[in-house]
Design a protein around this motif. Structure first.
Motif, short mmCIF file in Angstrom:
data_model
loop_
_atom_site.label_atom_id
_atom_site.label_comp_id
_atom_site.label_asym_id
_atom_site.label_seq_id
_atom_site.Cartn_x
_atom_site.Cartn_y
_atom_site.Cartn_z
N SER A 117 0.31 -1.10 0.28
CA SER A 117 0.08 0.09 0.29
C SER A 117 1.66 1.11 0.30
N HIS A 118 2.21 1.54 -0.31
CA HIS A 118 3.26 2.23 -0.24
C HIS A 118 2.87 2.97 -0.94
N PRO A 119 2.79 5.02 -0.99
CA PRO A 119 2.24 5.15 -1.81
C PRO A 119 3.36 4.88 -3.08
N GLY A 120 4.58 5.20 -3.15
CA GLY A 120 5.84 5.33 -4.43
C GLY A 120 5.16 3.60 -5.31
N ILE A 121 4.61 3.27 -4.83
CA ILE A 121 4.26 1.35 -5.45
C ILE A 121 2.59 2.05 -6.60
N GLN A 122 3.39 1.36 -8.21
CA GLN A 122 1.65 2.37 -8.96
C GLN A 122 2.34 0.17 -9.30
N LYS A 123 0.25 0.23 -9.53
CA LYS A 123 -0.27 -1.25 -10.11
C LYS A 123 -0.73 -1.30 -11.57
N SER A 124 -0.01 -1.98 -11.76
CA SER A 124 -1.16 -2.17 -13.66
C SER A 124 -2.11 -2.84 -13.37
N GLN A 125 -2.81 -3.65 -14.17
CA GLN A 125 -4.60 -4.17 -14.18
C GLN A 125 -3.94 -5.48 -14.04
N PRO A 126 -4.06 -6.04 -13.80
CA PRO A 126 -3.86 -7.28 -14.05
C PRO A 126 -3.79 -8.43 -15.09
N VAL A 127 -2.76 -8.61 -15.27
CA VAL A 127 -1.96 -9.04 -16.20
C VAL A 127 -2.97 -10.49 -17.19
N LEU A 128 -3.15 -9.98 -17.82
CA LEU A 128 -3.77 -11.28 -18.91
C LEU A 128 -3.20 -12.24 -19.51
N SER A 129 -3.42 -13.21 -18.57
CA SER A 129 -2.39 -14.81 -19.12
C SER A 129 -2.88 -16.07 -18.76
N LEU A 130 -2.23 -16.73 -19.58
CA LEU A 130 -2.64 -18.04 -20.45
C LEU A 130 -3.00 -19.19 -19.14
N GLY A 131 -3.01 -19.28 -18.30
CA GLY A 131 -3.82 -19.87 -17.49
C GLY A 131 -3.52 -19.77 -16.05
N LEU A 132 -4.38 -20.11 -15.00
CA LEU A 132 -4.46 -19.68 -13.87
C LEU A 132 -5.58 -18.29 -13.28
#
Ligand code: FAD
Lengths: 371, 500
Positions: free
Chosen positions: A183-198
């Motif tokens: 939750s640190h403000p210095g972290i930027q997250k992408s949308q979930p990566v669309l993946s093959l499985g799981l």
């Protein structure tokens, strides 16, 4: 998997098999829609309450103190129905094992108030940082370290509270692990990566800018901790692959007994029998191999590590081939979402890349023997 | 040293020279201009890939995952604008008259960038191949004219093939199995046409097509002797679309359920039925199988071309990854094992390509491409202005005699050995190339690790897309059995297939 005579293990075996049937199978297709459908929070929390997440954590740390065999039995059962939850448990366990091998168990005490989401530790579990260099640099500051850079495919990064991140310490050889708060403000997250499985074991890409982090173990010790973790966790990945294989075989076997073509059940065409036999053989071999390697690992028998790695390499490759046949035996319907076969095909290929590039694992295997 | 008779005897001893060296026999007979034409086609495909396919392939796949109900009209309209739905329609029917083998090269190119989009174009030609297998010139003229009009008016007119049923997939691909199967799509003879009842499933491009070539049966107890091929237009009373399948891959290309409830198809849309087949030199049952061979010998080579595209796409992504990624402090492309793996993948896609090319040669020498590939015919159609050709042939096509002549030439003109050779090679190409396609995807994933798992790196999509190639146009198991039946069993009278 063969749970043997161990009473507790048999209980775990039954509990996880039941959980898979009741909680995972009915919603498999729905859960697989993630990130275009809701995340299966309720199932995750239920699994957490059953202690599937702290199996190998020592009792002193609030875990069950079980060995790798217990984790494998659970993963094997869950992955027969849906491997995504298995992926989450795997990733969390991998983080725990790195922390344990680094002697950082103090960072790992679950409390009664914890939920899955508050206690999960995200980890780039498909990458061996010793192979593909981390793109994060750690700088020392007065209170500890600051991390800057980027991490690709951080598994659970979008849902967990903390993450275990490999990074290079400026001016030092090798890499080290750091625990950080997501939750640190210095972290930027992408949308979930669309993946093959799981699909329901999601990953995100993150960038970090001057993010406070706690060094885990010794500076430059990352490779050592990763390998100690991987020695055991290779078996866990193999158990996931074996579960997927078993699920694929069962589904194909049942379908072939019911579907008719050419005026007979397709199981009565000898080519179908041949393919089914190949699948069954591979399932049996995988079960035996993993069970034996687990025993060896838990007893710390001499040479258990190459056994674990061999099991991983063989079973994961076999799972890719087997699940390809698993679709094939169902013909067109095998390609559709209505049956679990297409998901198993994707999941098997995904699982093969756990802990790093599949081919590099082979190179490592033989290099270890050369030493 | 050796007499003429001895040469003939030795070359006719299995494995027969004519079964083995198709390229050798075909190459000298190829019209030279065909090479130029194929070069042009490949260049067009590459340009289309660059400007349309690559920029949209991942987005379409993502869009379909998010909203499985989406229909990719935007892409179909683009392909229509580029003229791809008429490019391989003969000039006498108003098309651009490109040679049929060039379609495979085109498909490999598009398939290497996106298999779903390749299917959105290629399946139209599966429909056209099934349409032309009946050699009903009047109906061919009518449907082709619709496609050509659709291009001019920018309202795409696609043709699908509907043969698979819920209870019969493999069984409808092989006459030996049809009578034992659970076939339910019934074409009942009524005054002025047929009344169609039943359901077809998994029909590629179903929801997007204006015409559907529907294979049904007049007597469900004897499908092998009562096959009826019908052209049914979307919107015909009694015909509706059912579900659209949720597939693992090739998501951009819909697979549809087609439902027929007392759907009346008039005689002028009956492509062929048992009555008409009874005019052939072979018994009806054998003619029905010949038609299946005739179509699949060409279209299975087409699937092999898709697969060569998949094998190549996976190779290209792995190569790009290896040339940019450092593993253990060295570019992956400089690890010896990676070089050998890339060589293996290159070999796999080259072999896939060779298999479809060889199969095309078989069709050029002995099958459905033969007619238009003969040098005089090829140049006549190529050099004569399209308008003249249409003028000359337009009214002729309406005459039943034309249908009779063409059927005589195409169906009765093919020997049993030629039917088996073309069909056997179609199957060989299909299962060889599609297995190699999957192999290359798995190899790419083994090399790329976590990068390969991401949709934005393409390989995972190619794997999902390529798996279908092992299933449709007959499963690879059926194709192995068909190869055995066509290329091995004829020399062993004691061999029986589908009867163990
Ligand atoms: C996405 C998609 C698109 C498609 N597009 C079209 C289309 O446009 N038009 C169309 O008509 N069809 C289409 N199909 C249908 C496709 O051709 C069939 O799925 C295929 O022929 C297999 O039939 P089936 O699915 O009924 O499998 P089945 O025939 O039920 O086969 C199941 C399994 O049994 C095996 N088997 C069956 N019989 C035998 C035997 N005698 N000996 C040994 N093994 C046997 C098969 O190999 C397979 O492994 C499509 C299918 C899919 C999935």
């Amino acid at each position: 998997m063969i749970p043997g005579q161990d009473k507790e293990l048999r209980l775990l075996d039954r509990a996880s098999a039941e959980f898979a049937k009741k909680e995972l199978r009915p919603a498999r297709e729905e859960n697989d829609k993630y990130p275009f459908g809701p995340f299966f929070d309720a199932v995750l929390e239920k699994a957490y309450s059953l202690d599937f997440f702290n199996l190998m954590l020592p009792e002193a740390q609030g875990g069950m103190g079980r060995g790798i065999q217990s984790l494998c039995v659970i993963l094997y059962n869950l992955c027969q129905e849906d491997a995504s939850l298995g992926g989450i448990i795997f990733t969390h366990a991998a983080s725990q094992q790195v922390l344990l091998s680094a002697g950082a168990e103090s960072l790992l005490k679950p409390t009664a108030a914890d939920t899955a989401k508050t206690s999960l530790i995200a980890f780039p579990s498909f990458n061996n940082p010793g192979e593909v260099e981390p793109a994060v640099t750690a700088y020392k500051n007065s209170g500890g370290h600051l991390l800057s850079g980027s991490v690709e495919y951080l598994v659970l990064g979008g849902i967990a509270a903390k993450a275990l991140i490999p990074a290079r310490i400026e001016g030092k050889p090798g890499y080290s692990f750091f625990l950080t708060d997501l939750s640190h403000p210095g972290i930027q997250k992408s949308q979930p990566v669309l993946s093959l499985g799981l699909h329901a074991c999601p990953a995100v890409d993150i960038t970090l800018q001057k993010v406070n982090a706690t060094l885990v173990g010794a500076e430059g010790g990352g490779d050592r901790y990763f390998n100690a973790m991987a020695d055991q966790m290779h078996l866990a990945a193999a158990a996931m692959a074996a579960g997927i294989m078993k699920g694929s075989f069962k589904e194909a076997f049942d379908y072939c007994k019911a579907r008719e073509q050419g005026g007979r059940k397709i199981i009565n065409w000898s080519e179908m029998k041949m393919i089914l036999a190949d699948m069954a053989l591979r399932v049996k071999c995988a079960e035996m191999m993993i069970s034996r390697a687990c025993l060896s690992a838990d007893r710390r028998e001499k040479g258990w590590e190459p056994c674990a790695r061999a099991a991983n390499l063989w079973v994961c490759a076999a799972a890719c081939g087997l699940t390809t046949d698993g679709i094939q035996l169902l013909g067109g319907v095998g390609y559709m979402k209505d049956f679990g076969q297409e998901k198993r095909f994707r999941d098997a290929a995904q699982v093969q890349s756990l802990l790093g590039i599949a081919r590099m694992k082979k190179i490592k295997f033989i290099e270890a023997m050369m030493r | 040293m050796i007499s003429r008779r001895e040469i003939k005897t030795h070359l006719n001893t299995p494995p027969r020279f004519d079964d083995m060296f198709l390229s050798l026999m075909a190459a000298p007979r190829l019209p030279k201009a065909m090479v130029k034409e194929i070069r042009r086609v490949v260049a067009i495909a590459r340009k289309f890939n660059h400007s349309v396919v690559r920029p949209y392939a991942l987005e379409l796949d993502r869009k379909m995952q998010e909203n499985p109900g989406f229909l990719p009209w935007d892409f179909v309209e683009k392909a229509n604008e580029w003229g791809f739905y008429t490019m391989w329609i003969p000039k006498i029917f108003g098309g651009k008259g490109y040679s049929m083998p060039s379609l495979s090269y085109f498909m490999e190119e598009i398939g290497s960038a996106c298999l779903a989009m390749a299917n959105l174009i290629g399946v139209h030609y599966l429909g056209l191949a099934s349409l032309s297998a009946a050699w009903n010139m009047k109906i061919m003229k009518r449907l082709c004219a619709d496609v050509v009009d659709g291009e001019a008016s920018r309202t795409p007119c696609l043709i699908s093939l509907a043969i698979t049923e819920p209870g019969a997939g493999t069984d409808v691909e092989e006459i030996e199995l049809a009578d034992r199967g659970n076939i339910t799509c019934h074409a009942e003879r009524v005054a002025g046409g047929y009344k169609l009842n039943g359901t077809k499933i998994f029909i590629s491009n179903g929801h997007l097509s204006k015409w559907h070539i529907v294979i049904a049966y007049a007597d469900l107890k004897k499908p092998s002797e009562t096959t009826v091929s019908l052209a049914v237009k979307t919107g015909t009373p009694g015909f509706s679309f059912g579900r659209k399948e949720r597939k693992m891959g090739q998501k951009g290309c819909p697979a549809s359920e087609l439902i027929f409830k007392d759907c009346f198809v008039p005689d002028e849309l009956v492509l062929i039925d048992a009555d008409q087949m009874s005019g052939f030199k072979r018994p009806v049952r054998e003619s029905a199988m010949q038609m299946i061979h005739y179509v699949t010998a060409g279209t299975r080579a087409g699937v092999a071309a898709f697969a060569a595209g998949a094998a190549r796409g996976a190779f290209e992504e792995a190569l790009a990854f290896a040339s940019q990624t450092r593993v253990e402090d060295k570019l992956l492309i400089n690890h010896e094992w990676a070089q050998c793996l890339l060589a293996e993948m290159y070999k796999n896609y080259a072999l896939s390509r060779l298999s479809y090319i060889e199969s095309n040669y078989a069709n050029g020498l002995y099958g459905s491409f033969r007619e238009l590939q003969k040098k005089p015919m090829y140049y006549y159609y190529k050099l004569t202005p399209a308008g003249w050709l249409r003028k000359m042939f337009s009214s002729l096509m309406e005459k039943p005699a034309m249908t009779r002549i063409y059927r005589k030439m195409q169906m009765d003109g093919q020997t049993d050995a030629e039917i088996l050779r073309t069909s056997g090679w179609g199957s060989l190409a299909k299962f060889a190339a599609t297995d190699l396609g999957i192999k290359n995807c798995h190899l790419a994933l083994e090399m790329m690790g976590q990068a390969g798992l991401r949709q934005d790196r393409r390989v995972e999509k190619i794997l999902r897309d390529a798996k279908l190639l092992q299933i449709y146009e007959g499963t690879n198991q059926l194709n192995r059995l068909n190869l055995f039946n066509c290329l091995i069993a004829p020399d062993y009278p004691q061999a029986v297939v589908f009867d163990e």
